[in-house]
Structures are given as C-alpha cells and as structure tokens.
Scaffold this active site. Structure first.
Site, PDB file in Angstrom:
ATOM      1  N   CYS A 200       5.409 -27.413  18.743  1.00 39.37           N
ATOM      2  CA  CYS A 200       4.885 -28.739  18.408  1.00 39.37           C
ATOM      3  C   CYS A 200       4.523 -29.552  19.648  1.00 39.37           C
ATOM      4  O   CYS A 200       3.626 -30.397  19.604  1.00 39.37           O
ATOM      5  CB  CYS A 200       5.881 -29.494  17.542  1.00 39.37           C
TER       6      CYS A 200
ATOM      7  N   HIS B  24      10.811 -32.410  17.325  1.00 42.70           N
ATOM      8  CA  HIS B  24       9.443 -32.308  16.801  1.00 42.70           C
ATOM      9  C   HIS B  24       8.595 -33.413  17.404  1.00 42.70           C
ATOM     10  O   HIS B  24       8.964 -34.589  17.388  1.00 42.70           O
ATOM     11  CB  HIS B  24       9.415 -32.412  15.277  1.00 42.70           C
TER      12      HIS B  24
ATOM     13  N   ASN C 173      -0.336 -35.155  13.144  1.00 40.42           N
ATOM     14  CA  ASN C 173       0.885 -34.343  13.050  1.00 40.42           C
ATOM     15  C   ASN C 173       0.514 -32.892  12.745  1.00 40.42           C
ATOM     16  O   ASN C 173      -0.201 -32.609  11.774  1.00 40.42           O
ATOM     17  CB  ASN C 173       1.786 -34.907  11.943  1.00 40.42           C
TER      18      ASN C 173
END
Length: 287
Positions: A14, A119, A134
């Site tokens: 991520c 994250h 995202n």
C-alpha cells in the site's frame, strides 16, 4: 475517468500504491522503496555504532528486525518521507498544533496521505476536484469540497494519521483534463473483493464518471437538497393534515348518521304512541 491513475492493492504494497497514486504514475517499485529502507537502516546502524559496537544496545539493535520495512511489503513513514523528498515534497502532520494554528481550509491544500495500522492511501486534488485514491477501492472516489473536511475528521476519529503534502506535485494528464472540466460520479466505487455489479450496469463508464454540462456550485447543491427536504416535510405535513381532516369528517358523518337514526327511531316511537292513543280514543267513542 481513465486519465486518473489509480494503482490497486497488491499484497501489502500500500505504501507503493499510495506514492504512485499521489504522483499519478508508476514512479516507485518495491525495489526502489526497499533501497530507501535499507539506506535508512544503515544510517540507524551507524548512529548506534557510535556508542560502541561492543555495547549491549548495539548488539540488541542488530538482532531486531528492520523498522523501515518487512517481508510483507510494509514501509515506514520515514521511507515515504524520503521517497517524497526526491520530488521536493514535504510531509506535515495535519493535526499538529503548528499546522492547525495556520487555520488553512483543507480544500486549499493539494493532497493528503493517510495511515492506519500499516495501511497507506492518498487523497488528492485533480483540477478543482478531490478524489480518494485508496488502493483498496475498485477505482477513484470523488469527494466534494463540502464533504472533504468531514471525511478527514472521520478518518481522525477512526485513528488515522493524516499528513499534508507540501510542494509542487509532478504534472499529470488528469490534472490537465480536470483543470478545464468537472466530472460527476454516478456510482461510488466499492472495496476490492465486493460484488461489482455497478460495472456492468454502467457499461463503458466503468466507475460512473460523467462530464458535467456546467460547473455546479456544491454549496448551491446542498441548499437545493435542504430545500427539497423541507418541501418533502411540508408535503408530508399537508398529507397528514388532509388525512386527519378526512378522518374527522368521517367521524362527523358517522356521528351525524347515528343521530339521524336515533331521531328517526324516536320519531317512529312517537308516531306509534299517537296511533295507539287515537285507536284507543276511537274505541272509547264507539263504546
């Protein structure tokens, strides 16, 4: 909108997705970020060695895993900060006293990156509109100016650390296109793994973006929505009043009907008594 670069989640990379979605291109690979992490590890090792390579602290440090990366693909804030420094970009903690004292409206910023439990994801302005990039989503999510501050506040309540991006972001196609037009989103993207029936329903417009015919003031949209809401309430109130009036009317009719029946019954009883009196009188006259 195809011009918006949106790197979707792969493994635990991520941090890489966050950086590339921020910069709008494939600027960093896991190898690039690993190199930065190893460099940071070496700098930390050298600082610890200054206290003596035979010291207990140094030996303990060598036995600990890296704090800047792990085998899953996680990279620390230091790695992200150093990666952005290559582009002349700086991270500022959003809820720090120094930043909050500036009283800057979030819509006047260029981008944010957010972190919670390892994250990372990006929120960036492209043209005059904000997008949630995202990597866990199936595509970019349009965020209105009026909702941006609420969204950031919600993330903070959920425990996210939010960083403001300062500096000049590299030019990108999406920035150029959205600088001359605005888009609307007909369907919000879902989390990866959820059913994506909206993709079939939307046909060629995969994420449901359509070009606005004209620039719409979002505050005006909000005002219209509130006005419509009030109209709905008024209509509901009028309908409720009408229903009550009808009910009272029916109750009045029923009451009137009952009174009429009672009156007719009373009249019938009176007439019957009169007839009986006349018949008795006639009987006495005949006698």
């Amino acid at each position: 909108m195809d011009s918006i670069f949106h790197e979707k989640q792969e493994g635990s990379l991520c941090a890489q997705h966050c950086l590339n979605n921020l910069l709008q291109g494939e600027y960093f690979t896991p190898v690039d970020l690993s190199s930065i992490a190893q460099q940071l590890d070496e700098e930390e090792r050298m600082r610890m060695a200054e206290g003596g390579m035979a010291s207990e602290e140094y030996r303990t440090f060598l036995q600990q895993p890296s704090g800047n990366m792990d085998d899953s693909g996680f990279f620390s804030i230091q790695v992200i900060s150093n990666a952005l420094r290559v582009w002349g970009l700086e991270l500022i903690l959003f809820n720090s006293r120094e930043y909050q004292s500036l009283m800057i409206n979030p819509i006047n910023e260029k981008a944010f990156i957010c972190n919670y439990k390892e994250h990372w994801f990006t929120i960036r302005k492209l043209g005059q509109q904000w997008f949630n990039l995202n990597s866990l989503l199936t595509g970019p999510e349009l965020i209105s100016d009026t909702y941006l501050a609420l969204f950031l506040a919600q993330l903070q309540q959920e425990g996210y650390s939010i960083f403001v991006i300062r500096g000049n972001l590299p030019e990108c196609e999406a920035e150029q296109i959205l600088g001359i037009m605005r888009v609307q989103q007909q369907q919000r993207p879902r989390l990866i793994g959820e059913e994506e029936a909206q993709t079939i329903a939307l046909g060629q417009s995969e994420m449901g973006f359509v070009v606005e015919d004209e620039v719409v003031d979002e505050d005006e949209e909000l005002k219209r929505a509130l006005a419509l809401s009030r109209q709905d309430i008024d209509v509901e109130d009028e309908e409720a009043d009408l229903r009550r009036a009808i009910q009272l009317s029916m109750q009045g009719s029923q009451a009137a009907g009952s009174a009429a029946r009672e009156q007719r019954e009373g009249q019938n009883e009176t007439l019957t008594a009169e007839e009986l009196r006349k018949r008795r009188q006639a009987y006495f006259d005949r006698q």
